[in-house]
Design a protein around this motif. Sequence first.
Motif, PDB file in Angstrom:
ATOM      1  N   ALA B  33       0.825  -1.221   0.000  1.00  0.00           N
ATOM      2  CA  ALA B  33       0.000   0.000   0.000  1.00  0.00           C
ATOM      3  C   ALA B  33       0.854   1.263   0.000  1.00  0.00           C
ATOM      4  O   ALA B  33       0.366   2.327  -0.365  1.00  0.00           O
ATOM      5  CB  ALA B  33      -0.932   0.007   1.206  1.00  0.00           C
ATOM      6  N   GLN B  34       2.106   1.155   0.409  1.00  0.00           N
ATOM      7  CA  GLN B  34       2.920   2.352   0.603  1.00  0.00           C
ATOM      8  C   GLN B  34       4.012   2.454  -0.466  1.00  0.00           C
ATOM      9  O   GLN B  34       4.934   1.637  -0.512  1.00  0.00           O
ATOM     10  CB  GLN B  34       3.497   2.356   2.023  1.00  0.00           C
ATOM     11  CG  GLN B  34       2.368   2.372   3.054  1.00  0.00           C
ATOM     12  CD  GLN B  34       2.860   2.335   4.490  1.00  0.00           C
ATOM     13  OE1 GLN B  34       4.055   2.167   4.759  1.00  0.00           O
ATOM     14  NE2 GLN B  34       1.920   2.477   5.425  1.00  0.00           N
ATOM     15  N   GLN B  94       0.332  -6.183   4.901  1.00  0.00           N
ATOM     16  CA  GLN B  94      -0.401  -4.988   5.342  1.00  0.00           C
ATOM     17  C   GLN B  94       0.566  -3.981   5.974  1.00  0.00           C
ATOM     18  O   GLN B  94       1.600  -4.376   6.512  1.00  0.00           O
ATOM     19  CB  GLN B  94      -1.436  -5.378   6.396  1.00  0.00           C
ATOM     20  CG  GLN B  94      -2.703  -5.987   5.831  1.00  0.00           C
ATOM     21  CD  GLN B  94      -3.695  -4.920   5.407  1.00  0.00           C
ATOM     22  OE1 GLN B  94      -3.861  -3.899   6.078  1.00  0.00           O
ATOM     23  NE2 GLN B  94      -4.345  -5.144   4.288  1.00  0.00           N
ATOM     24  N   PRO B  95       0.211  -2.692   5.952  1.00  0.00           N
ATOM     25  CA  PRO B  95       0.986  -1.724   6.754  1.00  0.00           C
ATOM     26  C   PRO B  95       1.003  -2.166   8.215  1.00  0.00           C
ATOM     27  O   PRO B  95       0.008  -2.722   8.696  1.00  0.00           O
ATOM     28  CB  PRO B  95       0.209  -0.414   6.581  1.00  0.00           C
ATOM     29  CG  PRO B  95      -0.542  -0.578   5.290  1.00  0.00           C
ATOM     30  CD  PRO B  95      -0.878  -2.049   5.214  1.00  0.00           C
ATOM     31  N   PRO B  96       2.114  -1.985   8.918  1.00  0.00           N
ATOM     32  CA  PRO B  96       2.217  -2.512  10.291  1.00  0.00           C
ATOM     33  C   PRO B  96       1.622  -1.594  11.363  1.00  0.00           C
ATOM     34  O   PRO B  96       1.437  -2.015  12.484  1.00  0.00           O
ATOM     35  CB  PRO B  96       3.723  -2.640  10.498  1.00  0.00           C
ATOM     36  CG  PRO B  96       4.295  -1.551   9.642  1.00  0.00           C
ATOM     37  CD  PRO B  96       3.380  -1.428   8.448  1.00  0.00           C
ATOM     38  N   ASP B  97       1.277  -0.347  10.991  1.00  0.00           N
ATOM     39  CA  ASP B  97       0.860   0.588  12.045  1.00  0.00           C
ATOM     40  C   ASP B  97      -0.415   0.129  12.730  1.00  0.00           C
ATOM     41  O   ASP B  97      -1.201  -0.594  12.113  1.00  0.00           O
ATOM     42  CB  ASP B  97       0.682   2.003  11.463  1.00  0.00           C
ATOM     43  CG  ASP B  97      -0.350   1.996  10.347  1.00  0.00           C
ATOM     44  OD1 ASP B  97      -0.009   1.547   9.233  1.00  0.00           O
ATOM     45  OD2 ASP B  97      -1.502   2.389  10.617  1.00  0.00           O
ATOM     46  N   PRO B  98      -0.716   0.465  13.984  1.00  0.00           N
ATOM     47  CA  PRO B  98       0.094   1.368  14.814  1.00  0.00           C
ATOM     48  C   PRO B  98       1.354   0.699  15.373  1.00  0.00           C
ATOM     49  O   PRO B  98       1.254  -0.290  16.099  1.00  0.00           O
ATOM     50  CB  PRO B  98      -0.862   1.750  15.949  1.00  0.00           C
ATOM     51  CG  PRO B  98      -1.833   0.615  16.031  1.00  0.00           C
ATOM     52  CD  PRO B  98      -1.956   0.046  14.644  1.00  0.00           C
ATOM     53  N   ARG B 123       5.134  -9.017  10.852  1.00  0.00           N
ATOM     54  CA  ARG B 123       4.102  -8.727   9.851  1.00  0.00           C
ATOM     55  C   ARG B 123       4.304  -9.666   8.673  1.00  0.00           C
ATOM     56  O   ARG B 123       5.420  -9.809   8.179  1.00  0.00           O
ATOM     57  CB  ARG B 123       4.201  -7.264   9.392  1.00  0.00           C
ATOM     58  CG  ARG B 123       3.371  -6.934   8.165  1.00  0.00           C
ATOM     59  CD  ARG B 123       1.878  -7.192   8.376  1.00  0.00           C
ATOM     60  NE  ARG B 123       1.206  -6.091   9.053  1.00  0.00           N
ATOM     61  CZ  ARG B 123       0.406  -6.261  10.112  1.00  0.00           C
ATOM     62  NH1 ARG B 123       0.189  -7.471  10.599  1.00  0.00           N
ATOM     63  NH2 ARG B 123      -0.189  -5.230  10.678  1.00  0.00           N
ATOM     64  N   GLU B 162      -2.897  -7.266  -0.683  1.00  0.00           N
ATOM     65  CA  GLU B 162      -3.365  -6.432   0.429  1.00  0.00           C
ATOM     66  C   GLU B 162      -3.926  -5.087  -0.041  1.00  0.00           C
ATOM     67  O   GLU B 162      -4.432  -4.302   0.762  1.00  0.00           O
ATOM     68  CB  GLU B 162      -2.235  -6.212   1.440  1.00  0.00           C
ATOM     69  CG  GLU B 162      -1.691  -7.492   2.075  1.00  0.00           C
ATOM     70  CD  GLU B 162      -2.713  -8.230   2.951  1.00  0.00           C
ATOM     71  OE1 GLU B 162      -3.874  -7.782   3.052  1.00  0.00           O
ATOM     72  OE2 GLU B 162      -2.341  -9.277   3.516  1.00  0.00           O
ATOM     73  N   ILE B 163      -3.784  -4.801  -1.333  1.00  0.00           N
ATOM     74  CA  ILE B 163      -4.402  -3.583  -1.863  1.00  0.00           C
ATOM     75  C   ILE B 163      -5.467  -3.934  -2.906  1.00  0.00           C
ATOM     76  O   ILE B 163      -5.840  -3.117  -3.746  1.00  0.00           O
ATOM     77  CB  ILE B 163      -3.356  -2.619  -2.474  1.00  0.00           C
ATOM     78  CG1 ILE B 163      -2.480  -3.332  -3.518  1.00  0.00           C
ATOM     79  CG2 ILE B 163      -2.466  -2.026  -1.385  1.00  0.00           C
ATOM     80  CD1 ILE B 163      -1.530  -2.395  -4.266  1.00  0.00           C
ATOM     81  N   GLY B 369     -11.237   1.065  -4.907  1.00  0.00           N
ATOM     82  CA  GLY B 369      -9.862   0.597  -4.731  1.00  0.00           C
ATOM     83  C   GLY B 369      -9.897  -0.843  -4.290  1.00  0.00           C
ATOM     84  O   GLY B 369      -9.743  -1.158  -3.122  1.00  0.00           O
TER      85      GLY B 369
END
Lengths: 461, 461
Positions: B33-34, B94-98, B123, B162-163, B369
């Motif tokens: 995603a990033q 996936q993005p790891p945040d938080p 992750r 994941e996107i 999306g």
Amino acid sequence: MSLTEQLLTTLDAGRDAAVARLVEWLRIPSISAQPDHAADCVRAAEWVRDQLLELGFTASLRQTPRHPVVVAHHPGPGGGGKPHLLYYGHYDVQPPDPLELWASPPFEPVLTEGPNGPRVVARGAVDDKGQVLMWIEALRAWHQVAGGPPCAITAVIEGEEEIGSPNLAPFMAANADELRADVAIISDTGMWDIDTPALSTRLRGLCFVQLDIKAASRDLHSGMYGGSALNPNNLITKILGDLHDANGRVRLPGFYDGVPELSPELRAQWQALGFSEHDFLGAIGLSVPVGEKDRGPLERLWARPTADINGIWGGYTGPGSKTVIPSEAHAKITFRLVPGQHHERVFEAFRQFVQARLPADATATFQGGGASPGIEVPADSSFVQAARAALADEYGRPAAMIGCGGSIPVVSSMQEVLGLDTVLMGFGLEDDQVHSPNEKFDLRCFHQGARSHARLLAKLG
Amino acid sequence: MSLTEQLLTTLDAGRDAAVARLVEWLRIPSISAQPDHAADCVRAAEWVRDQLLELGFTASLRQTPRHPVVVAHHPGPGGGGKPHLLYYGHYDVQPPDPLELWASPPFEPVLTEGPNGPRVVARGAVDDKGQVLMWIEALRAWHQVAGGPPCAITAVIEGEEEIGSPNLAPFMAANADELRADVAIISDTGMWDIDTPALSTRLRGLCFVQLDIKAASRDLHSGMYGGSALNPNNLITKILGDLHDANGRVRLPGFYDGVPELSPELRAQWQALGFSEHDFLGAIGLSVPVGEKDRGPLERLWARPTADINGIWGGYTGPGSKTVIPSEAHAKITFRLVPGQHHERVFEAFRQFVQARLPADATATFQGGGASPGIEVPADSSFVQAARAALADEYGRPAAMIGCGGSIPVVSSMQEVLGLDTVLMGFGLEDDQVHSPNEKFDLRCFHQGARSHARLLAKLG
């Protein structure tokens, strides 16, 4: 040449130098809300302290739990019968974000041409550094022409106004003797328009609440848990979406208790101002007013309470998509209050409003942060009358006696802590973009503001 | 010793080396995603390509408009009568945040002890790198014991799952001949519990929408404009707070059109699983289910559509308070879909739902999306039966035929683009923290998953 003429001539001659001083002050990013700007707040305080030292004041920084207060004194010429004036202002500014919407960096002031001539663009230009410097420039003129002000002056310039002045009232209470005066004078409000000066006799108060909602012990996959697990984002929209009814009234129980109706006189006076809400909203790209359907425009803005979500956030807000059910959601809400409302009761009513809508698995916490009652300033005091006269002399027309939708908590502190009425003589314009990107202050307002303050000193001294 | 026994012995002996390989792959932060992680996605793709090259596959990266697809082929021993298997997985995460909620950095895998023995925390541990490596390890055992797989194998490992896999279906369509096979095999789902294997025959689809609401041309002071100017934060809560009715049903017009009722057989089979929603929710700190009041737990999770706000943001979200009426508010919403729903219609229904509630001064934009229909996999195919047998041999008990609330868009692409049924043989556990901080994969699941895949190859070859 009369004393007043000499003062005005001096201000006219020093106009460019005054602007240069303002630009210097505006370069300091004194953002009180952001801890990493604490040192900048001290620098901004020291800068204005030094200005007052130059004018023969005793001046110093006073520590508070957060940002210092600048306190300065000038005894004046002595001799009885003259009032002691307390000038108040603040050196702190709002956060500048969203940064990308600024045409020039918020803390690199630029002079641009506007319909009313040159203006300075920077965060804090009008709120409140520019308006503080107006009365300091008036005192500078008195210093140059008469060696000092015509009466005793105390100046209080704080650094926490934009975060609700948490430490000012305690500071004033602890130093009540030192701050004793006959009236407070503040320039942090607006004119009716660039040709029509105004005195604000009515201010809305404020009650700020941060709402934090927590549910699951961790973020969840919306596929694996969707349909079973509580989603705080869904919940916070459900709760806050219920805050207003179909007529634009705030649904908090008892919210309107004690809210007074306008007097026929005031209603008539405001109608006479010929306010065009169409133009007011048109200037910001809107056309249809919100708020209570059965109230007039100025009444909604000046004399009715409101509820606005200043910020909301929860879950994934980055680029692309993330199919998550977050564990938390948050919102910052400001209620604007009018005389007759009590911020403690509004805070509690909001707490109950949320709790009543909270399912078993969700917890809510409520952080306050700055609150003040709505207030009315007596329009018939000798000081308000003197200000009306000074403004009439400067502008050649009477000042409008207006309301202000914003809150200036210090005005109620002046009343409650020091027993002082406040003269609110402000020179901002509607298009100054206060709290927004590209905040500006018209130099004509800045200059005529300084001249008006010099005139007011002549009448009060 | 039988061939299968040799394969299992080889996997048991190579257990630690397999974990070391998994850890190596997990170190690569392939966050699709990033954009600033695009190079990491390429590294993760190259890593798995090299694994397959080692096993005698022809393997390469294929460019797409965003992240590459790894495609690998092995002809097998040749000779007729054997199926051609297409293995699918994804190397993106996936993005790891938080971030602050991770006990250890998300891309520095650590082995910790859990109730079921050692687990790897990182992750992507289970979604999907760990599960992809299970079948690669099975192929490695076949390579070591038999010189290669018992039948022709194609592997497709993408980097955009994941996107929403925007480029996979076009890629498969463009390469349909090369990707021709008899069945698709995917490990990206879960077991019923650590002792009970499962085959997922039912998946929810997905429709993602980002909603952006704009009102005033700039941010406004909530005091000066509150009561007159439209607040997008107030508006977005009013609109999205209306998304569910009091019974937990989604209010979009026509949302439930075509949603099938459960067959009595399936309802009985799911009831027999003895699912405890109390324990399911208890594990994440919740106790009261949300969703449609008149539906059962597994039905809500596996067979009913949902709407969840994955992210919401607008106005000031920094420290302290800012009395602003913002000019914009935003939300990311995911609708989970079931067979019979069409994501285009849901997207359009949401657009109409919002537009119908939008005042004149507000504009709304809707970005899609990633979208996929809900699907059902025929439970009676010979391939599903072979998988049931392989799992029964490994675990000594029959596999549960379950649903999955999440969506695997590729499964419908396999059907629509390549005409393939898919065997969903997954080894994740409910507490794997998929898409959450501290994602983990139990090594026992990883190892038994590899053994099960080796057994399945034996049955199909």
